[in-house]
Design a protein around this motif. Structure first.
Motif, short mmCIF file in Angstrom:
data_model
loop_
_atom_site.label_atom_id
_atom_site.label_comp_id
_atom_site.label_asym_id
_atom_site.label_seq_id
_atom_site.Cartn_x
_atom_site.Cartn_y
_atom_site.Cartn_z
N MET A 135 0.86 -1.19 0.00
CA MET A 135 0.00 0.00 0.00
C MET A 135 0.89 1.23 0.00
SD MET A 135 -3.19 0.81 -0.04
CE MET A 135 -4.31 2.17 0.29
N LEU A 136 0.74 2.05 -1.03
CA LEU A 136 1.55 3.26 -1.11
C LEU A 136 1.01 4.33 -0.15
CD1 LEU A 136 1.92 3.53 -4.99
CD2 LEU A 136 3.63 2.77 -3.36
N PRO A 137 1.90 5.08 0.48
CA PRO A 137 1.43 6.17 1.35
C PRO A 137 0.73 7.25 0.53
CG PRO A 137 3.82 6.24 1.10
CD PRO A 137 3.38 4.97 0.47
N ARG A 138 -0.33 7.77 1.07
CA ARG A 138 -1.13 8.79 0.40
C ARG A 138 -1.32 9.98 1.33
NH1 ARG A 138 -2.78 3.93 -1.57
NH2 ARG A 138 -3.42 3.82 -3.76
N ALA A 139 -1.52 11.16 0.72
CA ALA A 139 -1.75 12.38 1.51
C ALA A 139 -2.60 13.33 0.69
CB ALA A 139 -0.42 13.03 1.89
N LEU A 140 -3.36 14.16 1.40
CA LEU A 140 -4.16 15.18 0.72
C LEU A 140 -3.27 16.33 0.28
CD1 LEU A 140 -7.32 15.38 3.03
CD2 LEU A 140 -7.09 14.18 0.85
N THR A 141 -3.56 16.85 -0.89
CA THR A 141 -2.89 18.07 -1.33
C THR A 141 -3.58 19.28 -0.71
OG1 THR A 141 -4.29 18.25 -3.30
CG2 THR A 141 -2.27 16.93 -3.50
N PHE A 142 -3.04 20.47 -1.00
CA PHE A 142 -3.69 21.68 -0.47
C PHE A 142 -5.12 21.80 -0.99
CE2 PHE A 142 -4.72 26.23 -0.88
CZ PHE A 142 -4.60 26.61 0.45
N ALA A 143 -5.30 21.48 -2.27
CA ALA A 143 -6.66 21.52 -2.84
C ALA A 143 -7.55 20.48 -2.17
CB ALA A 143 -6.60 21.27 -4.34
N GLY A 144 -6.98 19.31 -1.80
CA GLY A 144 -7.76 18.30 -1.12
C GLY A 144 -8.18 18.73 0.27
N VAL A 145 -7.30 19.43 0.99
CA VAL A 145 -7.66 19.92 2.32
C VAL A 145 -8.79 20.94 2.23
CG1 VAL A 145 -6.80 21.20 4.33
CG2 VAL A 145 -5.35 19.46 3.24
N PRO B 229 -7.24 12.08 -9.94
CA PRO B 229 -7.85 12.69 -11.13
C PRO B 229 -8.09 14.18 -10.99
CG PRO B 229 -8.93 10.61 -10.58
CD PRO B 229 -8.01 10.91 -9.45
N TYR B 230 -8.47 14.66 -9.82
CA TYR B 230 -8.73 16.08 -9.61
C TYR B 230 -7.63 16.78 -8.83
CZ TYR B 230 -13.43 14.61 -10.95
OH TYR B 230 -14.49 14.07 -11.61
N GLY B 231 -6.53 16.09 -8.56
CA GLY B 231 -5.43 16.70 -7.83
C GLY B 231 -5.71 16.91 -6.37
N LEU B 232 -6.65 16.14 -5.80
CA LEU B 232 -7.02 16.31 -4.38
C LEU B 232 -6.14 15.46 -3.46
CD1 LEU B 232 -10.92 16.26 -4.70
CD2 LEU B 232 -9.37 18.22 -4.79
N ALA B 233 -5.54 14.42 -3.98
CA ALA B 233 -4.71 13.54 -3.18
C ALA B 233 -3.48 13.13 -3.99
CB ALA B 233 -5.50 12.31 -2.73
N GLU B 234 -2.46 12.65 -3.27
CA GLU B 234 -1.21 12.30 -3.93
C GLU B 234 -0.61 11.07 -3.25
OE1 GLU B 234 1.87 15.30 -5.97
OE2 GLU B 234 2.11 15.17 -3.80
N ALA B 235 -0.13 10.13 -4.08
CA ALA B 235 0.54 8.94 -3.57
C ALA B 235 2.05 9.09 -3.77
CB ALA B 235 0.04 7.69 -4.28
N HIS B 236 2.83 8.56 -2.85
CA HIS B 236 4.28 8.71 -2.88
C HIS B 236 4.94 7.34 -2.91
CE1 HIS B 236 3.56 12.89 -1.84
NE2 HIS B 236 2.90 12.49 -0.76
#
Length: 269
Positions: free
Chosen positions: A1-11, A134-141
């Motif tokens: 499972m890749l770590p995921r985090a919300l972007t600024f737009a997601g927050v 798809p909408y840039g709300l979250a990001e996987a690293h």
């Protein structure tokens, strides 16, 4: 499972959806409730989709760029994807924002800055390969440089090959002092006079042919050619103190300057 985090737009998206849900429950507005729920579902869908395809990306480190101790440089990282579709990703050092590249079957490259402090093998710092939803709300690293190493060369100065050849000629004629312990010793054949040419930036003033320069009004310098059997043997006798690294740097500078010419043989001891 890749770590995921919300972007600024997601927050921002999350805050708005929570506010809408709170307002809908407080006022009993069904339309706001549906909108808030839809926003939360869309955010969860982004979290689930942001890492899709990231595991199919392959990474290779290319250290063909010369890295020298004590000088900042860059490491070339090549990324490509096993699949037909393209995927926009970002390659960056951990905690920093890097440039975005679109990865497909063709290899794409990006450069990561490094500042090696000493020569030898350098373990690269961690770097992230990131892919947003798809909408840039979250990001996987994904960490891509774990355990990767590149070779750092000794710091080098500039050595004029012609000046070096002139010094070697003096050494052969016995006009230079004998080397002491902890030194760099070089021995080689000399250069042969070839002709005159126009002065170029970087030429030594000792090579200027003043008689021709005065007659023509154009600065001319003596040009030499290297015989095919020209050879250089560098003997490095290091010492166990602060001057040891300076000797290694000097030897590396001499070797690099000598290797720039063609038809030259080099030996290093």
């Amino acid at each position: 499972m890749l770590p995921r985090a919300l972007t600024f737009a997601g927050v921002v998206w999350l805050v708005i959806s929570v506010c809408l849900l709170a307002l809908a429950l407080a006022k009993g507005i069904g339309l706001l409730l549906l909108l808030g729920l839809w926003m939360l579902v869309a955010l969860g869908w982004n979290l689930a989709r942001c890492g899709v395809g990231l595991h199919k990306i392959r990474v290779a480190v290319r250290d063909d760029d010369t890295l020298e101790a004590g000088r900042p440089g860059t490491v070339r990282v090549v990324v490509w994807r096993e699949g037909a579709s393209a995927l926009p990703v970002r390659v960056s050092p951990r905690g920093e924002r890097g440039g975005q590249v679109v990865v497909s079957l063709g290899a794409e490259e990006t450069r990561l800055p490094v500042h090696p402090s000493r020569r030898g093998w350098l373990e690269l710092p961690s770097a992230w390969l990131s892919s947003s939803g798809p909408y840039g709300l979250a990001e996987a690293h994904r960490d891509i440089l774990d355990g990767e190493k590149v070779l750092v060369l000794p710091r080098q100065g500039w050595v004029d090959a012609r000046e070096l050849a002139a010094w070697l000629q003096q050494a052969r004629e016995g006009r230079t002092p004998e080397p002491e312990s902890g030194s760099v010793v070089a021995a080689a054949t000399g250069e042969e006079f070839h002709g005159l040419r126009n002065w170029r930036a970087g030429d030594s003033p000792r090579l200027v042919h003043w008689r021709t320069t005065a007659r023509t009004g154009v600065k001319m310098v003596r040009e030499h050619e290297q015989p095919r059997d020209e050879a250089l043997v560098v003997l490095l006798e290091p010492v166990d103190d602060d001057g040891g690294e300076e000797l290694v740097s000097l030897a590396a500078s001499v070797v690099t300057a000598w290797a720039r010419g063609g038809n030259r043989w080099l030996g290093l001891v």
